[in-house]
Design a protein around this motif. Structure first.
Motif, PDB file in Angstrom:
ATOM      1  N   GLU A 243       7.605 -50.465 -10.431  1.00  0.00           N
ATOM      2  CA  GLU A 243       7.284 -48.717 -10.835  1.00  0.00           C
ATOM      3  C   GLU A 243       6.389 -48.099 -11.957  1.00  0.00           C
ATOM      4  O   GLU A 243       5.209 -47.649 -11.501  1.00  0.00           O
ATOM      5  CB  GLU A 243       8.390 -48.160 -10.672  1.00  0.00           C
TER       6      GLU A 243
ATOM      7  N   HIS B 123      11.516 -52.167 -11.332  1.00  0.00           N
ATOM      8  CA  HIS B 123      10.707 -51.199 -12.565  1.00  0.00           C
ATOM      9  C   HIS B 123       9.516 -51.508 -12.947  1.00  0.00           C
ATOM     10  O   HIS B 123       8.684 -50.570 -13.344  1.00  0.00           O
ATOM     11  CB  HIS B 123      11.696 -51.372 -13.684  1.00  0.00           C
TER      12      HIS B 123
ATOM     13  N   PHE C 230      11.128 -41.785 -10.234  1.00  0.00           N
ATOM     14  CA  PHE C 230      12.114 -42.815  -9.508  1.00  0.00           C
ATOM     15  C   PHE C 230      13.285 -42.084  -9.636  1.00  0.00           C
ATOM     16  O   PHE C 230      13.947 -42.812  -9.174  1.00  0.00           O
ATOM     17  CB  PHE C 230      11.580 -44.195 -10.325  1.00  0.00           C
ATOM     18  N   ASN C 231      13.630 -40.323  -9.880  1.00  0.00           N
ATOM     19  CA  ASN C 231      15.303 -40.807 -10.341  1.00  0.00           C
ATOM     20  C   ASN C 231      15.415 -41.536 -11.244  1.00  0.00           C
ATOM     21  O   ASN C 231      16.894 -41.781 -11.257  1.00  0.00           O
ATOM     22  CB  ASN C 231      15.867 -40.068  -9.202  1.00  0.00           C
ATOM     23  N   THR C 232      14.713 -42.127 -12.238  1.00  0.00           N
ATOM     24  CA  THR C 232      16.286 -43.120 -13.108  1.00  0.00           C
ATOM     25  C   THR C 232      15.310 -42.969 -14.262  1.00  0.00           C
ATOM     26  O   THR C 232      14.221 -43.479 -14.457  1.00  0.00           O
ATOM     27  CB  THR C 232      16.055 -44.791 -12.071  1.00  0.00           C
ATOM     28  N   GLU C 233      15.654 -43.768 -15.139  1.00  0.00           N
ATOM     29  CA  GLU C 233      15.488 -44.669 -16.288  1.00  0.00           C
ATOM     30  C   GLU C 233      14.687 -45.563 -16.156  1.00  0.00           C
ATOM     31  O   GLU C 233      15.525 -46.869 -15.965  1.00  0.00           O
ATOM     32  CB  GLU C 233      15.991 -44.098 -18.316  1.00  0.00           C
ATOM     33  N   PRO C 234      13.510 -45.705 -16.997  1.00  0.00           N
ATOM     34  CA  PRO C 234      13.023 -47.199 -16.711  1.00  0.00           C
ATOM     35  C   PRO C 234      13.525 -48.411 -17.812  1.00  0.00           C
ATOM     36  O   PRO C 234      13.483 -47.430 -18.859  1.00  0.00           O
ATOM     37  CB  PRO C 234      11.299 -47.113 -17.305  1.00  0.00           C
ATOM     38  N   ASP C 235      13.967 -49.387 -16.970  1.00  0.00           N
ATOM     39  CA  ASP C 235      14.067 -50.272 -17.570  1.00  0.00           C
ATOM     40  C   ASP C 235      13.035 -50.984 -18.696  1.00  0.00           C
ATOM     41  O   ASP C 235      11.908 -50.959 -18.665  1.00  0.00           O
ATOM     42  CB  ASP C 235      14.932 -51.538 -17.351  1.00  0.00           C
TER      43      ASP C 235
ATOM     44  N   LYS D  12      11.435 -40.915 -14.787  1.00  0.00           N
ATOM     45  CA  LYS D  12      12.480 -40.209 -14.294  1.00  0.00           C
ATOM     46  C   LYS D  12      12.266 -38.912 -13.094  1.00  0.00           C
ATOM     47  O   LYS D  12      13.118 -39.199 -11.679  1.00  0.00           O
ATOM     48  CB  LYS D  12      13.270 -39.436 -15.223  1.00  0.00           C
ATOM     49  N   GLN D  13      11.064 -38.472 -13.524  1.00  0.00           N
ATOM     50  CA  GLN D  13      10.524 -37.094 -12.516  1.00  0.00           C
ATOM     51  C   GLN D  13      10.379 -37.651 -11.110  1.00  0.00           C
ATOM     52  O   GLN D  13      10.337 -37.637  -9.736  1.00  0.00           O
ATOM     53  CB  GLN D  13       9.567 -36.561 -13.044  1.00  0.00           C
TER      54      GLN D  13
END
Length: 667
Positions: free
Chosen positions: A284, A281, A582-587, A579-580
């Motif tokens: 990213e 992350h 990388f399809n996940t919420e950032p840690d 999310k848009q």
């Protein structure tokens, strides 16, 4: 009806007013109030005291205080002395307003109001005028106003109000007797009412006089702190064009484990602790920041290297000729590799960003380091605001695990806190007696007909009978910082001196989670009888799985470099974009990668090679806090000084207001 003679100091009494309404207010003559020398105001017909006071920028009461027997309606032709607080006279007789510049001064240990007056070349009356309600008994850490006026003489005047000895006057002003006798040759050992004594001013007053002469009596600045001007090369607003910046991102990707990955097996069940994904992350978030700067026109080449704990892998990366051409290096993350790359970067004058480490050695050992994690030494400065504002009047304990680990930091912390605390605190005798009754009734065998037995309050033996005799009085208790070494004494010193009459603030200093949890467990056992609050230091943000219930019960406050505020639109926008893409919420690493990369690339785009010299002049708000860099002992090294102040409340975390405001750029 309950009043008895003699009246005791501190006792309140009612004074009846006259039946016919309030009489004209009278003001006692005070010869100690300084007046405008060699000047009298002549009252004209119809002129009242309010008009005269307004004319000289003072009050009717002050005029009455320097003119004995004066009424509010003076007769025409009366010549009045004018207090030297509002107006001064020029040689041509014209009145001009006096400068009312103020210095905010924090009282140091063993200072008196008289010694401060001497040091700054002002009279006691001027200090009283600038500090309404102040008494001669000041305490360490108290902030007072000091009027800054032009120093005309090398002394101030002290008026003797009753017979005394010259040694007592010398002790008041904290100077030797011979210094007074040097400029008062006619004085003897005994001083009498009505005499005046010249008191030589201190260094601060002398320096101020010399500065005023040197600067041709320019107006002094309102505060003693000055902000250094922004260097010319840091003030330009336009970014650098026509240059391609090369930036190295050194991340622990553990690519060798990816090469041998069995994808089908990996996806079939959860994979705990899979190293290649630990910091993905961060990477990213950095990519998002780099793309944003490219959209703004920055020509950027981003070089990504797999650098983990392996010294061999790190050395191989540094053998690439292109690394020497970098304008900026972000990472590595692990200490062994970072030390290796930092030494390399210093040799080639490449700024290198230490993104995730709290280690202070990184800015002491190398030459071009920019340390993003805030230095723990800056927390003590925040306590100077936090303790008076949120824990005023608390009994303070400092708990550490051992007496030797971080001994120098603990001594500094202890001195900082001690300077904030008043030397004594007072409780009303009624409260002390009521507590004695409550303590006595904890014994099941106690009868109401029995006398109240003695008990211990904050280490002091209390005899209830004495406090019942004088219920309207108060009793002073020592208020110093209590030092507790947990490995040696446990919490025994806390149990012996903790107060049931006020808040007990416990600063727990340590980075060992087992020690921290042990102390919190034991403190929580006393919550039924004591009000306990906790401050955790220095890096409690690294602890996970602390008992949230205990933390909430004792209002845990700690310092953190990371705080996500989901009420902010900028935070929500970043999460949605992440999310848009990388399809996940950032840690937390995702936020850090974005914050660090965006801020550093923006500075590089704007300042180029002057990056390290300009960051101290470019504080910025990020998604999780602030960047406010300061130079360290080594000229080209920088360290972030900002800490979020977080506190448990209602089973959640709240961010307290920043005690050190500063101008920022939104980032």
């Amino acid at each position: 009806p309950l009043l008895s003679v003699p009246i005791r100091k501190g006792e309140y009494i009612k004074i009846p007013v006259s039946p016919g309404g309030q009489q004209e207010q009278t003001v006692s003559f005070n010869p100690d109030i300084p007046v405008i020398p060699d000047y009298r105001h002549t009252v004209v017909s119809g002129e009242g005291l309010e008009q005269i006071a307004k004319k000289y920028n003072t009050t009717p009461e002050m005029i009455m205080a320097v003119n004995a027997g004066l009424s509010r309606q003076p007769d025409s032709g009366t010549r009045l002395r004018i207090p030297r607080q509002g107006m001064e006279l020029q040689k041509d007789g014209k009145k001009v307003p006096r400068q009312k510049q103020i210095i905010r001064y924090k009282v140091k240990r063993k200072e008196t109001l008289y010694s401060i007056a001497r040091e700054y070349g002002v009279t006691i009356d001027e200090l009283y005028d600038a500090n309404p309600g102040i008494s001669s008994k000041i305490r360490t850490g108290q902030v007072i106003n000091i009027p800054r006026t032009t120093i005309a003489d090398t002394y101030i005047v002290h008026r003797i109000s009753r017979t005394t000895k010259i040694q007592k006057v010398a002790r008041l002003y904290k100077i030797p007797v011979y210094e007074i006798l040097n400029i008062n040759p006619s004085l003897g050992n005994k001083l009498y009412a009505g005499q005046t004594v010249k008191i030589p001013v201190g260094n601060k007053a002398k320096q101020a006089a010399a500065k005023e002469m040197k600067e041709s009596k320019k107006e002094a600045k309102e505060t003693t702190e000055t902000v250094p001007p922004v260097p010319t090369h840091c003030s330009k607003q336009k970014p650098i064009t026509g240059k391609t910046f090369k930036v190295a991102l050194m991340l622990p990707l553990f690519l060798e484990e990816m090469d041998s990955l069995n994808t089908a097996r990996f996806l079939s069940s959860p994979q705990e602790g899979f190293k290649p994904f630990r910091f993905i992350h961060f990477y990213e978030g950095a990519l998002m920041a780099a793309d944003l700067l490219r959209e703004q026109g920055m020509q950027l080449e981003l070089f990504v290297y797999d650098v983990d704990k392996s010294i061999t892998k790190t050395a191989k990366v540094l053998q690439n000729p292109e690394v020497r051409q970098m304008d900026l290096i972000i990472g590595p993350f692990y200490s062994q590799s970072f030390d290796q790359v930092a030494l390399f970067a210093g040799n080639f004058n490449i700024p290198i960003v230490n993104p995730l480490s709290f280690r202070a050695e990184t800015v002491r050992k190398y030459r071009t380091v920019i340390k993003v994690k805030s230095g723990t030494k800056y927390q003590a400065k925040l306590l100077e605001t936090i303790i008076p504002e949120y824990y005023d009047g608390a009994k303070v304990f400092l708990v550490s695990q051992t007496p030797y680990k971080d001994a120098d930091k603990l001594v500094e912390l202890q001195n900082t806190i001690t300077a904030l605390l008043p030397p004594q605190i007072k409780y009303s005798n009624t409260d002390i007696y009521n507590l004695a009754v409550a303590v006595a009734h904890r014994d099941e065998d106690f009868n109401d007909s029995d006398s109240i037995p003695p008990y211990t309050l904050e280490g002091k033996t209390i005899l209830p009978r004495l406090y019942a005799t004088y219920p309207t009085d108060s009793t002073a208790f020592e208020n110093g910082l209590s030092r507790v070494v947990f490995l040696k004494d446990g919490l025994k010193p806390f149990m012996q001196t903790a107060s049931p009459l006020r808040t007990n603030l416990v600063l727990i200093y340590g980075d060992n989670k087992a020690f921290v949890m042990d102390v919190m467990n034991k403190l929580n056992e006393f919550r039924d009888s004591l009000n306990i609050k906790i401050i955790g230091m220095p890096t409690w943000e690294r602890f996970n799985n602390l008992d949230d219930v205990q933390a909430n019960n004792m209002g845990l406050l700690y310092f953190s470099t990371f705080y996500r505020d989901y009420s902010q639109a900028s935070t929500l926008d970043f999460v949605a974009a992440f999310k848009q893409r990388f399809n996940t919420e950032p840690d937390p690493y995702g936020f850090s990668g974005y914050n660090i990369t965006r801020y550093m690339l923006s500075a590089l785009y704007r300042y180029g090679r002057s990056l390290s010299r300009c960051l101290p002049h470019t504080p910025a708000k990020t998604l999780t806090g602030f960047y406010r860099f300061e130079k360290t002992n080594k000229a080209r090294n920088l360290e972030n000084t900002y800490w979020n102040i977080l506190r448990y409340k209602d089973y959640g975390l709240e961010k307290l207001p920043d005690p050190l405001p500063f101008k920022t750029q939104e980032k």
